[in-house]
Scaffold this motif. Structure first.
Motif, PDB file in Angstrom:
ATOM      1  N   VAL A   1       9.583  10.464  -5.664  1.00  0.00           N
ATOM      2  CA  VAL A   1       8.202   9.967  -5.015  1.00  0.00           C
ATOM      3  C   VAL A   1       7.898  10.223  -3.593  1.00  0.00           C
ATOM      4  CG1 VAL A   1       6.784   7.778  -5.190  1.00  0.00           C
ATOM      5  CG2 VAL A   1       8.405   8.227  -6.994  1.00  0.00           C
ATOM      6  N   PRO A   2       6.900  10.707  -2.978  1.00  0.00           N
ATOM      7  CA  PRO A   2       6.460  10.943  -1.684  1.00  0.00           C
ATOM      8  C   PRO A   2       6.415   9.410  -0.757  1.00  0.00           C
ATOM      9  CG  PRO A   2       5.002  12.124  -3.024  1.00  0.00           C
ATOM     10  CD  PRO A   2       5.613  11.163  -3.866  1.00  0.00           C
ATOM     11  N   MET A   3       6.746   9.620   0.471  1.00  0.00           N
ATOM     12  CA  MET A   3       6.754   8.722   1.495  1.00  0.00           C
ATOM     13  C   MET A   3       7.284   7.375   1.254  1.00  0.00           C
ATOM     14  SD  MET A   3       2.883   9.764   3.102  1.00  0.00           S
ATOM     15  CE  MET A   3       3.237   9.046   4.721  1.00  0.00           C
ATOM     16  N   LYS A   4       8.352   7.235   0.570  1.00  0.00           N
ATOM     17  CA  LYS A   4       8.922   6.015   0.145  1.00  0.00           C
ATOM     18  C   LYS A   4       9.237   5.161   1.230  1.00  0.00           C
ATOM     19  CE  LYS A   4       9.954   4.981  -4.319  1.00  0.00           C
ATOM     20  NZ  LYS A   4       9.517   3.827  -4.924  1.00  0.00           N
ATOM     21  N   GLN A   5       9.580   5.832   2.340  1.00  0.00           N
ATOM     22  CA  GLN A   5      10.306   5.291   3.431  1.00  0.00           C
ATOM     23  C   GLN A   5       9.229   4.739   4.379  1.00  0.00           C
ATOM     24  OE1 GLN A   5      10.001   8.482   2.924  1.00  0.00           O
ATOM     25  NE2 GLN A   5      10.112   9.710   4.447  1.00  0.00           N
ATOM     26  N   HIS A   6       7.838   5.285   4.160  1.00  0.00           N
ATOM     27  CA  HIS A   6       6.876   4.895   5.152  1.00  0.00           C
ATOM     28  C   HIS A   6       6.181   3.669   4.314  1.00  0.00           C
ATOM     29  CE1 HIS A   6       7.179   8.209   7.834  1.00  0.00           C
ATOM     30  NE2 HIS A   6       7.496   8.955   6.746  1.00  0.00           N
ATOM     31  N   LYS A   7       6.250   2.535   5.043  1.00  0.00           N
ATOM     32  CA  LYS A   7       5.490   1.326   4.420  1.00  0.00           C
ATOM     33  C   LYS A   7       3.961   1.057   4.763  1.00  0.00           C
ATOM     34  CE  LYS A   7       9.483   0.359   2.875  1.00  0.00           C
ATOM     35  NZ  LYS A   7       9.921   1.092   1.628  1.00  0.00           N
ATOM     36  N   ASP A   8       3.391   2.173   4.423  1.00  0.00           N
ATOM     37  CA  ASP A   8       1.790   1.980   4.716  1.00  0.00           C
ATOM     38  C   ASP A   8       1.203   2.491   3.425  1.00  0.00           C
ATOM     39  OD1 ASP A   8       1.863   4.680   4.686  1.00  0.00           O
ATOM     40  OD2 ASP A   8       2.538   5.006   6.674  1.00  0.00           O
ATOM     41  N   CYS A   9      -0.023   2.963   3.638  1.00  0.00           N
ATOM     42  CA  CYS A   9      -0.878   3.161   2.734  1.00  0.00           C
ATOM     43  C   CYS A   9      -1.580   4.602   2.468  1.00  0.00           C
ATOM     44  CB  CYS A   9      -2.345   2.555   2.383  1.00  0.00           C
ATOM     45  SG  CYS A   9      -1.842   0.478   2.131  1.00  0.00           S
ATOM     46  N   ASN A  10      -0.746   5.375   3.073  1.00  0.00           N
ATOM     47  CA  ASN A  10      -1.132   7.059   3.390  1.00  0.00           C
ATOM     48  C   ASN A  10      -0.424   7.649   2.409  1.00  0.00           C
ATOM     49  OD1 ASN A  10      -2.686   7.029   5.754  1.00  0.00           O
ATOM     50  ND2 ASN A  10      -1.088   6.357   6.709  1.00  0.00           N
ATOM     51  N   PHE A  11      -0.931   9.006   2.231  1.00  0.00           N
ATOM     52  CA  PHE A  11      -0.239   9.820   1.062  1.00  0.00           C
ATOM     53  C   PHE A  11       0.192  11.127   1.634  1.00  0.00           C
ATOM     54  CE2 PHE A  11      -4.022   7.012  -0.463  1.00  0.00           C
ATOM     55  CZ  PHE A  11      -3.521   6.586  -1.722  1.00  0.00           C
ATOM     56  N   SER A  12       0.922  11.625   0.691  1.00  0.00           N
ATOM     57  CA  SER A  12       1.430  13.234   1.349  1.00  0.00           C
ATOM     58  C   SER A  12       1.845  13.832  -0.142  1.00  0.00           C
ATOM     59  CB  SER A  12       2.688  12.975   2.007  1.00  0.00           C
ATOM     60  OG  SER A  12       3.229  14.313   1.870  1.00  0.00           O
ATOM     61  N   TYR A  13       1.210  14.918  -0.384  1.00  0.00           N
ATOM     62  CA  TYR A  13       1.339  15.540  -1.923  1.00  0.00           C
ATOM     63  C   TYR A  13       2.038  17.068  -1.557  1.00  0.00           C
ATOM     64  CZ  TYR A  13      -0.606  11.990  -4.692  1.00  0.00           C
ATOM     65  OH  TYR A  13      -0.929  10.972  -5.190  1.00  0.00           O
ATOM     66  N   ALA A  14       2.091  17.522  -0.200  1.00  0.00           N
ATOM     67  CA  ALA A  14       2.613  18.814   0.074  1.00  0.00           C
ATOM     68  C   ALA A  14       4.226  19.048  -0.458  1.00  0.00           C
ATOM     69  CB  ALA A  14       2.578  18.966   1.234  1.00  0.00           C
TER      70      ALA A  14
ATOM     71  N   ARG B   1       1.114   2.870  -3.324  1.00  0.00           N
ATOM     72  CA  ARG B   1       0.125   2.718  -2.222  1.00  0.00           C
ATOM     73  C   ARG B   1      -1.204   1.752  -2.638  1.00  0.00           C
ATOM     74  NH1 ARG B   1       4.220   4.712   0.521  1.00  0.00           N
ATOM     75  NH2 ARG B   1       3.368   5.509   2.407  1.00  0.00           N
ATOM     76  N   CYS B   2      -1.422   2.007  -3.624  1.00  0.00           N
ATOM     77  CA  CYS B   2      -2.655   0.904  -4.279  1.00  0.00           C
ATOM     78  C   CYS B   2      -1.956  -0.434  -4.038  1.00  0.00           C
ATOM     79  CB  CYS B   2      -3.099   1.277  -5.579  1.00  0.00           C
ATOM     80  SG  CYS B   2      -4.394   2.432  -5.548  1.00  0.00           S
ATOM     81  N   GLU B   3      -0.828  -0.808  -4.606  1.00  0.00           N
ATOM     82  CA  GLU B   3       0.000  -2.123  -4.505  1.00  0.00           C
ATOM     83  C   GLU B   3      -0.295  -2.674  -3.049  1.00  0.00           C
ATOM     84  OE1 GLU B   3       1.271  -4.481  -6.696  1.00  0.00           O
ATOM     85  OE2 GLU B   3       1.730  -3.219  -8.420  1.00  0.00           O
ATOM     86  N   ARG B   4       0.285  -1.758  -1.960  1.00  0.00           N
ATOM     87  CA  ARG B   4       0.187  -2.090  -0.765  1.00  0.00           C
ATOM     88  C   ARG B   4      -1.464  -2.556  -0.052  1.00  0.00           C
ATOM     89  NH1 ARG B   4       3.435   1.293   1.221  1.00  0.00           N
ATOM     90  NH2 ARG B   4       5.325  -0.041   1.012  1.00  0.00           N
ATOM     91  N   ALA B   5      -2.236  -1.552  -0.512  1.00  0.00           N
ATOM     92  CA  ALA B   5      -3.560  -1.620  -0.111  1.00  0.00           C
ATOM     93  C   ALA B   5      -3.952  -2.805  -0.515  1.00  0.00           C
ATOM     94  CB  ALA B   5      -4.173  -0.333  -0.482  1.00  0.00           C
TER      95      ALA B   5
END
Ligand code: KG4
Ligand code: ZN
Length: 484
Positions: free
Chosen positions: A289-302, A353-357
């Protein structure tokens, strides 16, 4: 173009157009002379010939008690379609007796041409990406006919219109230009005001058209071919961006994966992949799952795209020669497993991301009760199902427009036009003899919807900021202050 508002005094200039902006929410009881009003929207979309508005909207209930109907058409030219929607508001207190003293008619034009939008579907399958020049050509070829056809279908004359709404960004400049040029020519000739529409705001606001109880503030997840946004919508024109993608949007990842799996792109990469995924085991491949270590609401799909590419290569799936329709059962199962595993993880990223948002949004606006999901990818049933679980866990409700209003459509542009129009946010008609070669059109290819939530700024963000237009929210808020 947007943000200029007519002082009421100058409305008389336009009275022959039967145009008066009525802030319906606030004025219903305050304005005795305007106890009721109707709006007629005429929307069109340079369009995906596959995605018909087959079921025309016949009746929508709305917060302001209105009835509506829509007619629709699919141009024979196969690249375009158009929609006309008529909405009648009546004052809740009047019981519909004092009806429609005014009629306003808005023409909406959408040519932003993100990824799979409009005629690009064909181009996508042929060239593997959006070819802006070809998309522009496709729009240019049909735009006049589309407008004409839309008017005919709605049984309207140009003089029946009161305003023109057009998408001015974000999107591909060449494509936006076709719509804006047409809108300005049209508005100039028939002396109509113009409303410049933000494509992503339109995706979010269309939810208010179909869900009468949806009030501001609400949270919105907007997922399309070019954008991945988590937005706190505080009010009309007042948005906080909680998260965005640092590279690709989820729709782009769906499209690429579908292409690599040899799916039929003419039906659109996303829908084709969703269908194949139903045959596969979503746990067969352990994509991370992308960006697990980033505790924010941004996304990455590359990164996920790269994982998929590697999974395809390691299984020796040759999609150059083998299209999905001509392969054996075993090969099909291998592809379905990849599709299902990709979809599961792509959506898991959305869920996290939605959970955090939701947590962040409730911290800012505790009165939030809804999460809106919209944009092309929101028509995916698996996405809806999974996000429904998320909102339920958080005691919110999921508001999701029907699929035909999630993917790019004309109704959302017209509706957003109306939302701003009734608050007096529009520009005056352009000069009839506007010199197109000397005029710099107001196009906003890179145009944020709102300001970034400062506490949510990601360390991983590599957003290119060059030549980004000031956000819609900052423009509107500045104009509101000026007119106070
Ligand atoms: O909002 P939209 O129609 O156009 C843009 O503004 O980009 O979104 C198009 C994107 C495409 O990437 C398309 O593949 C994706 O939405 N999409 C889907 C589905 N339907 C459309 N993705 C996954 N599942 C679907 N059913
Ligand atoms: Zn879109």
């Amino acid at each position: 173009m947007m943000g200029v508002s007519f002082p009421l005094a100058s409305v008389s200039l336009l009275s022959h157009l039967r145009f008066i902006p009525i802030p319906i929410t606030a004025s219903a009881s305050a304005s005795a002379s305007a106890s009721a009003s109707s709006w007629l929207l005429l929307c069109l979309r340079n369009g995906s010939w596959r995605r018909k508005h087959a079921a025309a909207v016949t009746k929508w209930d709305h917060r302001h008690h209105y009835s509506s109907f829509a007619s629709h058409s699919l141009l024979k030219q196969r690249l375009s379609h158009s929609v006309a929607v008529r909405i009648r508001y009546d004052n809740g207190g009047s019981g519909g007796e004092e009806e429609a003293v005014l009629m306003s008619t808005v023409l909406g034009i959408e040519t932003s041409c993100d990824d799979t939008a409009a005629a690009i579907t064909d181009l996508l399958s042929r060239y593997g990406g959006v070819a802006p020049k070809m998309a522009e050509e496709a729009h240019l070829q049909v735009i006049d006919q589309v407008v004409q056809q839309a008017l005919e279908n709605a049984n309207l004359k140009e003089t029946d219109l009161s305003a023109v709404a057009v998408t001015i960004g974000p999107g591909l400049s060449l494509c936006l230009r076709v719509g804006v040029q047409k809108a300005r020519r049209f508005a100039g000739k028939f002396r109509l005001p113009i409303i410049g529409v933000h494509h992503m705001e339109a995706h979010a606001l269309v939810a208010r058209l179909v869900h009468k109880e949806l009030e501001f503030p609400f949270l919105a997840l907007l997922i399309s071919g070019g954008h991945n946004l988590l937005i706190l919508a505080r009010d009309l024109g007042d948005y906080v961006q909680l998260g965005t993608t640092i590279d690709d949007a989820i729709g782009e990842a769906f499209d690429k994966t579908a292409r690599w799996l040899g799916l039929d792109m003419r039906r659109g990469g996303g829908p084709a992949l969703e269908e194949l995924a139903r045959e596969g085991d979503p746990h067969s491949i352990k994509f991370s799952v992308p960006m697990k270590q980033h505790k924010d609401c941004n996304f990455s799909y590359a990164g996920l795209k790269t994982q998929v590419r590697m999974a395809i290569e390691s299984r020796n799936i040759n999609t150059e020669k083998n299209v999905i329709s001509s392969i054996d059962c075993e090969d099909r199962k291998a592809r379905a497993d990849i599709a299902a595993s990709f979809q599961r993880v792509a959506v898991l990223h959305l869920e996290e991301r939605c959970e955090r948002a939701i947590e962040w949004a409730l911290g800012i606006e505790p009165s939030i009760t809804s999460l809106v999901i919209s944009g092309g990818v929101a028509s995916n049933q698996y996405v809806r199902l999974r996000l429904d679980d998320v909102v339920e866990r958080n005691d919110l409700q999921l508001v999701c427009p029907p699929p035909r209003l999630c993917t790019d459509n004309g109704v959302m542009v017209a509706w957003t036009g109306i939302e701003h129009f009734r608050l007096g946010r529009f520009d005056p008609p352009p000069p009839e003899d506007e010199q197109e070669d000397t005029v710099q059109f107001d196009l906003r290819p890179r145009w944020p919807l709102g300001e970034e939530y400062a506490e949510g700024r990601s360390k991983a963000r590599s957003l290119k900021r060059a030549r980004v237009h000031p956000s819609l929210t900052s423009i509107i808020q500045a104009s509101v202050k000026l007119h106070r």
